[in-house]
Scaffold this motif. Structure first.
Motif, PDB file in Angstrom:
ATOM      1  N   THR A 101       0.835  -1.207   0.000  1.00  0.00           N
ATOM      2  CA  THR A 101       0.000   0.000   0.000  1.00  0.00           C
ATOM      3  C   THR A 101       0.865   1.250   0.000  1.00  0.00           C
ATOM      4  OG1 THR A 101      -0.101  -0.160   2.426  1.00  0.00           O
ATOM      5  CG2 THR A 101      -1.918  -1.135   1.182  1.00  0.00           C
ATOM      6  N   ARG A 102       2.040   1.162   0.597  1.00  0.00           N
ATOM      7  CA  ARG A 102       2.945   2.306   0.601  1.00  0.00           C
ATOM      8  C   ARG A 102       3.390   2.654  -0.815  1.00  0.00           C
ATOM      9  NH1 ARG A 102       7.825   1.530   4.502  1.00  0.00           N
ATOM     10  NH2 ARG A 102       6.091   1.533   5.966  1.00  0.00           N
ATOM     11  N   GLU A 103       3.724   1.628  -1.577  1.00  0.00           N
ATOM     12  CA  GLU A 103       4.128   1.861  -2.971  1.00  0.00           C
ATOM     13  C   GLU A 103       2.944   2.351  -3.798  1.00  0.00           C
ATOM     14  OE1 GLU A 103       6.837  -1.259  -4.644  1.00  0.00           O
ATOM     15  OE2 GLU A 103       6.639  -2.099  -2.641  1.00  0.00           O
ATOM     16  N   GLU A 104       1.770   1.809  -3.521  1.00  0.00           N
ATOM     17  CA  GLU A 104       0.571   2.277  -4.223  1.00  0.00           C
ATOM     18  C   GLU A 104       0.333   3.759  -3.941  1.00  0.00           C
ATOM     19  OE1 GLU A 104      -2.539  -0.222  -2.879  1.00  0.00           O
ATOM     20  OE2 GLU A 104      -1.864  -1.992  -4.013  1.00  0.00           O
ATOM     21  N   LYS A 105       0.588   4.156  -2.715  1.00  0.00           N
ATOM     22  CA  LYS A 105       0.412   5.555  -2.325  1.00  0.00           C
ATOM     23  C   LYS A 105       1.386   6.462  -3.081  1.00  0.00           C
ATOM     24  CE  LYS A 105       0.517   8.474   1.839  1.00  0.00           C
ATOM     25  NZ  LYS A 105       0.797   8.488   3.302  1.00  0.00           N
ATOM     26  N   ILE A 106       2.637   6.023  -3.201  1.00  0.00           N
ATOM     27  CA  ILE A 106       3.639   6.802  -3.941  1.00  0.00           C
ATOM     28  C   ILE A 106       3.233   6.928  -5.404  1.00  0.00           C
ATOM     29  CG2 ILE A 106       6.037   6.852  -4.715  1.00  0.00           C
ATOM     30  CD1 ILE A 106       6.773   5.318  -2.172  1.00  0.00           C
ATOM     31  N   PHE A 107       2.842   5.801  -6.003  1.00  0.00           N
ATOM     32  CA  PHE A 107       2.478   5.807  -7.419  1.00  0.00           C
ATOM     33  C   PHE A 107       1.262   6.689  -7.671  1.00  0.00           C
ATOM     34  CE2 PHE A 107       0.204   4.026 -11.089  1.00  0.00           C
ATOM     35  CZ  PHE A 107       1.213   4.096 -12.048  1.00  0.00           C
ATOM     36  N   ALA A 108       0.255   6.591  -6.800  1.00  0.00           N
ATOM     37  CA  ALA A 108      -0.959   7.396  -6.956  1.00  0.00           C
ATOM     38  C   ALA A 108      -0.645   8.881  -6.856  1.00  0.00           C
ATOM     39  CB  ALA A 108      -1.993   6.984  -5.917  1.00  0.00           C
ATOM     40  N   ALA A 109       0.243   9.232  -5.929  1.00  0.00           N
ATOM     41  CA  ALA A 109       0.604  10.645  -5.760  1.00  0.00           C
ATOM     42  C   ALA A 109       1.352  11.175  -6.977  1.00  0.00           C
ATOM     43  CB  ALA A 109       1.454  10.812  -4.504  1.00  0.00           C
ATOM     44  N   LEU A 110       2.195  10.348  -7.574  1.00  0.00           N
ATOM     45  CA  LEU A 110       2.906  10.756  -8.789  1.00  0.00           C
ATOM     46  C   LEU A 110       1.927  10.863  -9.958  1.00  0.00           C
ATOM     47  CD1 LEU A 110       6.099   8.495  -8.485  1.00  0.00           C
ATOM     48  CD2 LEU A 110       6.092  10.995  -8.485  1.00  0.00           C
ATOM     49  N   GLU A 111       1.040   9.880 -10.058  1.00  0.00           N
ATOM     50  CA  GLU A 111       0.090   9.831 -11.170  1.00  0.00           C
ATOM     51  C   GLU A 111      -0.883  11.009 -11.134  1.00  0.00           C
ATOM     52  OE1 GLU A 111      -1.581   7.027 -14.306  1.00  0.00           O
ATOM     53  OE2 GLU A 111       0.360   7.539 -13.493  1.00  0.00           O
ATOM     54  N   SER A 112      -1.293  11.413  -9.943  1.00  0.00           N
ATOM     55  CA  SER A 112      -2.267  12.501  -9.817  1.00  0.00           C
ATOM     56  C   SER A 112      -1.662  13.880 -10.019  1.00  0.00           C
ATOM     57  CB  SER A 112      -2.925  12.436  -8.438  1.00  0.00           C
ATOM     58  OG  SER A 112      -1.962  12.678  -7.415  1.00  0.00           O
ATOM     59  N   GLY A 113      -0.340  13.958  -9.974  1.00  0.00           N
ATOM     60  CA  GLY A 113       0.321  15.252 -10.126  1.00  0.00           C
ATOM     61  C   GLY A 113       0.493  16.019  -8.840  1.00  0.00           C
ATOM     62  N   LYS A 114       0.101  15.439  -7.714  1.00  0.00           N
ATOM     63  CA  LYS A 114       0.214  16.139  -6.431  1.00  0.00           C
ATOM     64  C   LYS A 114       1.647  16.461  -6.058  1.00  0.00           C
ATOM     65  CE  LYS A 114      -4.002  14.178  -4.429  1.00  0.00           C
ATOM     66  NZ  LYS A 114      -4.557  13.318  -3.346  1.00  0.00           N
ATOM     67  N   LEU A 115       2.579  15.676  -6.561  1.00  0.00           N
ATOM     68  CA  LEU A 115       3.983  15.877  -6.207  1.00  0.00           C
ATOM     69  C   LEU A 115       4.723  16.731  -7.225  1.00  0.00           C
ATOM     70  CD1 LEU A 115       4.893  12.297  -4.916  1.00  0.00           C
ATOM     71  CD2 LEU A 115       4.143  14.288  -3.617  1.00  0.00           C
ATOM     72  N   GLY A 116       3.957  17.268  -8.188  1.00  0.00           N
ATOM     73  CA  GLY A 116       4.592  18.132  -9.174  1.00  0.00           C
ATOM     74  C   GLY A 116       5.214  17.388 -10.334  1.00  0.00           C
ATOM     75  N   PHE A 117       4.704  16.184 -10.627  1.00  0.00           N
ATOM     76  CA  PHE A 117       5.219  15.401 -11.747  1.00  0.00           C
ATOM     77  C   PHE A 117       4.067  15.059 -12.693  1.00  0.00           C
ATOM     78  CE2 PHE A 117       8.484  14.813  -8.618  1.00  0.00           C
ATOM     79  CZ  PHE A 117       9.664  14.621  -9.336  1.00  0.00           C
ATOM     80  N   ARG A 118       4.419  14.808 -13.943  1.00  0.00           N
ATOM     81  CA  ARG A 118       3.443  14.323 -14.919  1.00  0.00           C
ATOM     82  C   ARG A 118       4.015  13.087 -15.604  1.00  0.00           C
ATOM     83  NH1 ARG A 118       4.530  16.042 -20.339  1.00  0.00           N
ATOM     84  NH2 ARG A 118       6.403  17.361 -20.453  1.00  0.00           N
ATOM     85  N   ARG A 119       3.113  12.171 -15.950  1.00  0.00           N
ATOM     86  CA  ARG A 119       3.546  10.915 -16.578  1.00  0.00           C
ATOM     87  C   ARG A 119       3.764  11.131 -18.069  1.00  0.00           C
ATOM     88  NH1 ARG A 119       0.883   4.914 -15.634  1.00  0.00           N
ATOM     89  NH2 ARG A 119       2.321   3.748 -16.987  1.00  0.00           N
ATOM     90  N   LEU A 120       4.906  10.661 -18.556  1.00  0.00           N
ATOM     91  CA  LEU A 120       5.240  10.778 -19.968  1.00  0.00           C
ATOM     92  C   LEU A 120       4.791   9.516 -20.701  1.00  0.00           C
ATOM     93  CD1 LEU A 120       8.845  12.283 -19.818  1.00  0.00           C
ATOM     94  CD2 LEU A 120       6.676  13.492 -20.104  1.00  0.00           C
ATOM     95  N   ASP A 121       4.327   9.701 -21.905  1.00  0.00           N
ATOM     96  CA  ASP A 121       3.926   8.576 -22.749  1.00  0.00           C
ATOM     97  C   ASP A 121       5.121   8.177 -23.601  1.00  0.00           C
ATOM     98  OD1 ASP A 121       2.569   6.639 -24.075  1.00  0.00           O
ATOM     99  OD2 ASP A 121       1.491   8.012 -25.412  1.00  0.00           O
ATOM    100  N   VAL A 122       5.954   7.315 -23.037  1.00  0.00           N
ATOM    101  CA  VAL A 122       7.158   6.862 -23.741  1.00  0.00           C
ATOM    102  C   VAL A 122       6.843   5.547 -24.433  1.00  0.00           C
ATOM    103  CG1 VAL A 122       9.571   6.187 -23.501  1.00  0.00           C
ATOM    104  CG2 VAL A 122       8.631   7.995 -22.054  1.00  0.00           C
ATOM    105  N   GLN A 123       6.955   5.523 -25.730  1.00  0.00           N
ATOM    106  CA  GLN A 123       6.632   4.335 -26.518  1.00  0.00           C
ATOM    107  C   GLN A 123       7.736   3.290 -26.372  1.00  0.00           C
ATOM    108  OE1 GLN A 123       3.698   4.034 -28.150  1.00  0.00           O
ATOM    109  NE2 GLN A 123       4.191   1.907 -28.620  1.00  0.00           N
TER     110      GLN A 123
END
Length: 552
Positions: free
Chosen positions: A490-512
């Motif tokens: 759940t800790r890792e899920e929390k980190i991933f969710a925070a990154l995915e939502s943009g709360k931490l100031g990051f955006r996910r790149l669509d790397v092919q």
């Protein structure tokens, strides 16, 4: 009188083996190596060597292969002379072999201070040893097959064995799975000879190589429980004319039993180095019986649990062989079963596979494709029988049957090569290249998770980060990488969710990610380390704030 009984028993078993068996006329007859076998061996060496560079470990990177024996583990053993309190996750036999190779490469020089290039050389050398053992397995499949199913079927079986997908993978890593399987196959060769030639020599060589396999990987013990019972039963049958109770006593006191047990004990004591490493051996035993054992259990010890385990085993075998090879092997099992008593030698050869399931898979309740290697290898003998029957010229539709066999073999080649293409086109290679081209400061690229399943950038202390996500937000980080198939808590899920939502100031790149030129592997509901090749990766980039406009 005793030798006469042995000869009669041997001749009777040779008749039992029927038309599918081509036995050597004398125990010392050298085997023949047809040109087709040479092609199969070259094929095995080629597919096992390609992509041998995949995920190589380095001095500061564990590499990508789980449970691989890394050079520093061998060097530590060399420095300790594998004595005192030295211990490892696996028994020391393969460590000895790798240590000998390292000594040869460095002419016995000190290995305490090695450079990055030295480390890479040792890592590649370790994997080359496995490549050669993988080819050795294919060769021994042929040697066993010539005694049991005939030369044509033996060559076909060796080809099917060379095309087993997990075998292709493990033959290019420094894991102990291929080495222990190699020694098991050598012992299987002598086990098959015991059925036809129950000599003292064959019993001793079987005992020595069986113990070598066990001292390479502990769980190999399970392969020899039923074979030991069958060998004793064979001796009991041999002495039966002297009466029931006397036969039992003579079998127990037979020198082939006594000397084999004695030799097995001596091999065990020598390979485990009990005289000089008793403390290390005790530490190894505690490790394999420790708390981590519970984590490996994947199905319950109930009727339903064992049924689920059996179903999972079938899935893993299907994945290992591929549909075409599984179909031909299943046809061989059916055909051999219909022949009944004429295939007793082949059934004898299958005893260790049954023992493997009953005393390893069912007892450990851990079901991965690598645990089923002895079973999948054994099935190839039956597949070889089916191919041999299909290629008989005196039957109707020979050309059509030959085309069918050619199609099966072509599929097997493509299936095996799919492993190589997947490894050579691993998504982590592409992400490394992408970062090299786009990241202005590579030292600001971090990864969260287990290094084994990530590209190999600087690792972030993700356990600490999970307690305080603002550390990611405030740290000097430009890119974050996560393996989406390896989020375990759940800790890792929390980190991933925070990154995915943009709360931490990051955006996910669509790397092919790259697509391998050929991919026949289906990982659906499969338990295999091959699922960890080319994992799905999520790349997050820090969102830069726009610079404030200057006033006129």
């Amino acid at each position: 009188m005793r030798s006469l009984n042995q000869s009669n028993a041997s001749e009777h078993r040779a008749v039992d083996s029927g038309a599918l068996s081509t036995r050597h006329s004398e125990p010392g007859t050298p085997p023949r190596f047809p040109f087709a076998l040479i092609l199969v061996l070259l094929y095995s060496l080629a597919i096992n060597t390609y992509a041998i560079w995949w995920g190589l470990p380095s001095t500061n990177d564990p590499g990508w292969a789980p449970d691989e024996i890394r050079p520093e583990a061998v060097i530590t053993g060399i420095q300790a002379r594998f004595s005192g309190d030295w211990s490892a996750k696996y028994p020391p036999t393969h460590f000895y072999i790798l240590a000998s190779v390292y000594r040869i490469l460095y002419n016995g020089n000190e290995l305490s201070a090695i450079t990055e290039s030295d480390y890479a050389l040792l890592a590649i050398a370790s994997r080359i040893v496995t490549v050669l053992m993988g080819a050795g397995i294919v060769l021994i499949v042929y040697l066993c097959g010539t005694m049991v199913v005939g030369r044509t079927a033996a060559v076909a079986a060796s080809f099917l064995a060379a095309s087993i997908a997990p075998l292709v993978y493990y033959s290019k890593t420094a894991n102990v799975d291929v080495p222990y399987l190699f020694w098991f196959m050598v012992s299987l060769f002598y086990f098959s000879r015991i059925y036809e030639f129950p000599t003292l020599r064959n019993h001793l060589l079987f005992a020595a190589t069986a113990m070598t396999s066990i001292c390479t990987k502990d769980t190999a013990y399970a392969l020899y429980i039923l074979p030991a019972v069958c060998i004793f039963g064979l001796l009991l049958t041999e002495h039966r004319p002297r009466g029931r109770w006397r036969a039992l006593l003579l079998a127990l006191l037979d020198r082939r039993i006594l000397f084999s047990v004695l030799l097995a004990m001596i091999v065990f004591l020598l390979l485990q180095n009990i005289a000089f490493n008793l403390e290390g051996f005790e530490g190894h035993v505690k490790r394999i019986l420790g708390a981590g054992k519970e984590k490996s259990i994947v199905f319950d010890n109930t009727v339903r649990g064992h049924v689920e385990g059996l179903i999972q085993s079938v899935r893993n075998i299907r994945f290992s062989l591929g549909w075409a090879s599984l179909a031909i092997c299943t046809a061989g099992v059916i055909a051999s079963s219909l022949r009944g008593h004429r295939n007793r030698a082949l059934f004898w050869l299958s005893v260790p596979a049954v023992s493997c399931y009953l005393f390893m898979v069912s007892v450990l309740r851990s079901n991965f494709d690598r645990h089923l290697f002895p079973i999948t290898i054994t099935l190839t003998f039956y597949g070889g029988c089916a191919i041999s029957l299909l290629l008989e010229r005196n039957r109707a539709l020979f050309r059509l049957r030959s085309l069918f066999v050619a199609a099966v073999m072509a599929y097997c080649v493509l299936y095996a090569v799919s492993v190589d293409f997947l490894m050579a086109n691993d998504s982590r290679y592409y992400l490394r290249e992408w970062i090299g081209e786009h990241a202005a400061r590579p030292n600001r690229v971090v990864e969260i998770g287990r290094p084994l399943y990530l590209p190999g950038f600087r690792e972030l202390e993700w356990r600490k980060v999970g307690r305080d996500l603002t550390k990611i937000k405030n740290a000097r980080i430009d890119y974050v990488v996560m393996n989406t198939s390896d989020i375990r808590s759940t800790r890792e899920e929390k980190i991933f969710a925070a990154l995915e939502s943009g709360k931490l100031g990051f955006r996910r790149l669509d790397v092919q990610e790259p697509t391998p030129p050929l991919q026949l592997l289906n990982f659906d509901r499969v338990s295999s380390n091959l699922t960890k090749i080319s994992p799905p990766l999520a790349l997050f980039e820090r969102v830069r704030k726009a610079a404030p406009k200057k006033r006129d």
